[in-house]
Write a protein that holds these residues in place. Structure first.
Motif, mmCIF file in Angstrom:
data_model
loop_
_atom_site.group_PDB
_atom_site.id
_atom_site.type_symbol
_atom_site.label_atom_id
_atom_site.label_comp_id
_atom_site.label_asym_id
_atom_site.label_seq_id
_atom_site.Cartn_x
_atom_site.Cartn_y
_atom_site.Cartn_z
ATOM 1 N N ILE A 107 -5.481 6.719 -1.532
ATOM 2 C CA ILE A 107 -5.021 6.897 -2.916
ATOM 3 C C ILE A 107 -5.877 7.917 -3.650
ATOM 4 C CG2 ILE A 107 -4.778 5.732 -5.152
ATOM 5 C CD1 ILE A 107 -3.776 3.306 -3.535
ATOM 6 N N THR A 108 -7.196 7.802 -3.543
ATOM 7 C CA THR A 108 -8.046 8.721 -4.323
ATOM 8 C C THR A 108 -8.011 10.144 -3.762
ATOM 9 O OG1 THR A 108 -9.944 7.971 -3.065
ATOM 10 C CG2 THR A 108 -9.640 7.009 -5.239
ATOM 11 N N SER A 151 -4.291 11.370 -5.201
ATOM 12 C CA SER A 151 -3.729 11.013 -6.486
ATOM 13 C C SER A 151 -4.776 11.036 -7.584
ATOM 14 C CB SER A 151 -3.130 9.602 -6.382
ATOM 15 O OG SER A 151 -2.809 9.151 -7.653
ATOM 16 N N LEU A 175 2.631 1.757 -3.382
ATOM 17 C CA LEU A 175 1.682 2.187 -4.405
ATOM 18 C C LEU A 175 1.292 3.635 -4.199
ATOM 19 C CD1 LEU A 175 0.171 0.605 -6.643
ATOM 20 C CD2 LEU A 175 -1.778 0.501 -5.115
ATOM 21 N N MET A 176 0.981 3.954 -2.952
ATOM 22 C CA MET A 176 0.532 5.300 -2.592
ATOM 23 C C MET A 176 1.605 6.335 -2.952
ATOM 24 S SD MET A 176 -1.698 6.958 -0.415
ATOM 25 C CE MET A 176 -1.627 8.710 -0.175
ATOM 26 N N PHE A 195 0.826 -1.200 0.000
ATOM 27 C CA PHE A 195 0.000 0.000 0.000
ATOM 28 C C PHE A 195 0.867 1.259 0.000
ATOM 29 C CE2 PHE A 195 -1.730 3.376 2.724
ATOM 30 C CZ PHE A 195 -2.616 3.894 1.798
ATOM 31 N N MET A 218 2.112 6.790 -6.704
ATOM 32 C CA MET A 218 0.992 7.392 -7.418
ATOM 33 C C MET A 218 0.679 8.822 -7.039
ATOM 34 S SD MET A 218 -2.097 4.825 -7.669
ATOM 35 C CE MET A 218 -2.208 3.539 -8.837
ATOM 36 N N SER A 219 1.047 9.242 -5.840
ATOM 37 C CA SER A 219 0.539 10.545 -5.421
ATOM 38 C C SER A 219 1.666 11.530 -5.177
ATOM 39 C CB SER A 219 -0.300 10.406 -4.158
ATOM 40 O OG SER A 219 0.518 10.057 -3.092
#
Ligand code: UDP
Ligand code: MG
Length: 319
Positions: free
Chosen positions: A223-224, A227, A145-146, A142, A149-150
């Motif tokens: 994430i949302t 990102s 990825l986080m 996590f 992506m951001s």
């Protein structure tokens, strides 16, 4: 540098922690009494169905330093933390879990970093005793990825055990979103930050309140909220597929015009329809996820509501 009448707030979200609270309270008092500060210990009961709110009330009646905020239902860990941060009055506010996984013996260290002038003292979990292979693996994935992506960088293993200066708390109170990923918010907030590492021991009693579903929601919130990459991802895939279909069309035209082959193109067509259909659905899904979040935010509902409040300071601190 700091006067003795400085107040330190300790905010603890608790959800069905009846077997942990007394022990936790004793430990916190033990370490805080060694320091020269006044303190308030704020338990935020997140709609527990066990004896937790009664224990909180008993402690608040017996000890003036304890406050209890009893939420009307289960709003989730991040909202419970937010509620505590809205009500805390301290010159510094420490947030921590009530299950002994955030060791109270670290409190003096956090406070000494604040005395050195840091306004955010973030703790980093380098290991969790007894954590399952699955939990460690998904947690690591996590964070990777986080961060990939951001545009905010969240420390790997960063926990919700941290000290915030009152100036940072005031800034935090101005964040308005519902879907909250406090680690991201604090990382984005700036100020003078430092980190200290710790090994999280096992829970003292009870089981983790985070099911796989809750973890997944938490990860999606993170994430949302920070990102737009997933939205762009749908766009890039669309472009790649667009180019591929041009190439494919040229190929088909070539076969039709310059060869004598029949039309056995069934396989190609079916495969490309399936592939494109799948990708379109994925793209719509990503967009839907964001639109759902916009919908939740525009409703501007209250973040939480309280059923009862125990302890000395009853006025609210929100704005
Ligand atoms: N918690 C909460 N609301 C929830 C789930 C958890 O207030 O919906 C509290 C819980 O009582 C504990 C802290 O948040 O004090 C961390 O939860 P837990 O120990 O279950 O998480 P883990 O340590 O397994 O990540
Ligand atoms: Mg825990």
């Amino acid at each position: 540098m700091f006067a003795n009448n400085c107040l330190i707030s300790i905010v603890v979200p608790v959800y069905n922690e009846q077997d942990n609270i007394d022990m936790f309270y004793q430990e916190v008092v033990k370490y805080m009494e060694q320091l020269a500060y006044c303190f308030e210990l704020i338990f935020v009961d997140d709609g527990s169905s066990d004896a937790t709110p009664f224990i909180v009330e008993r402690l608040a009646v017996a000890d003036k330093r304890v406050r209890g905020l009893i939420m009307a239902r289960n709003f989730g860990h991040q909202i419970a933390l937010t509620c505590g941060l809205y009500h805390a009055k301290g010159n510094a506010v420490i947030t921590m879990d009530g299950d002994m996984q955030h060791p109270p013996e670290m409190l003096p260290l956090l406070i000494s970093k604040w005395e050195e002038g840091f306004q955010v003292v973030q703790t980093v979990r380098i290991n969790t005793e007894g954590a399952s292979w699955f939990k460690s693996f998904t947690s690591n994935m996590f964070y990777k990825l986080m961060n990939a992506m951001s545009n905010v960088q969240v420390t790997e293993g960063g926990s919700d055990f941290r000290l915030l200066d009152k100036q940072v708390v005031a800034s935090f109170r101005r964040f308005r979103e519902r879907a909250r990923f406090i680690r991201g918010m604090i990382s984005a907030i700036g100020y003078r930050q430092t980190k200290i590492e710790f090994v999280a021991p096992r829970r003292f009693a009870g089981k983790s309140k985070f099911s796989l579903k809750k973890m997944l929601h938490f990860a999606l919130d993170g994430i949302t909220a920070y990102s737009k990459t997933p939205l762009r991802f749908a766009f890039y895939i669309g472009i790649i597929m667009g180019f591929s279909s041009i190439v494919l069309t040229l190929h088909v035209l070539y076969i039709k015009l310059f060869t004598v082959e029949a039309v056995p193109g069934w396989a190609t067509i079916t495969a490309s329809i399936l592939l494109l259909g799948g990708l379109q659905l994925a793209g719509i899904g990503i967009i839907g996820e964001y639109i759902g979040r916009i919908f939740e935010e525009v409703k501007q509902r209250p973040l939480y509501w309280l059923r009862a409040e125990f302890g000395q300071h009853k006025e609210r601190n929100k704005e």
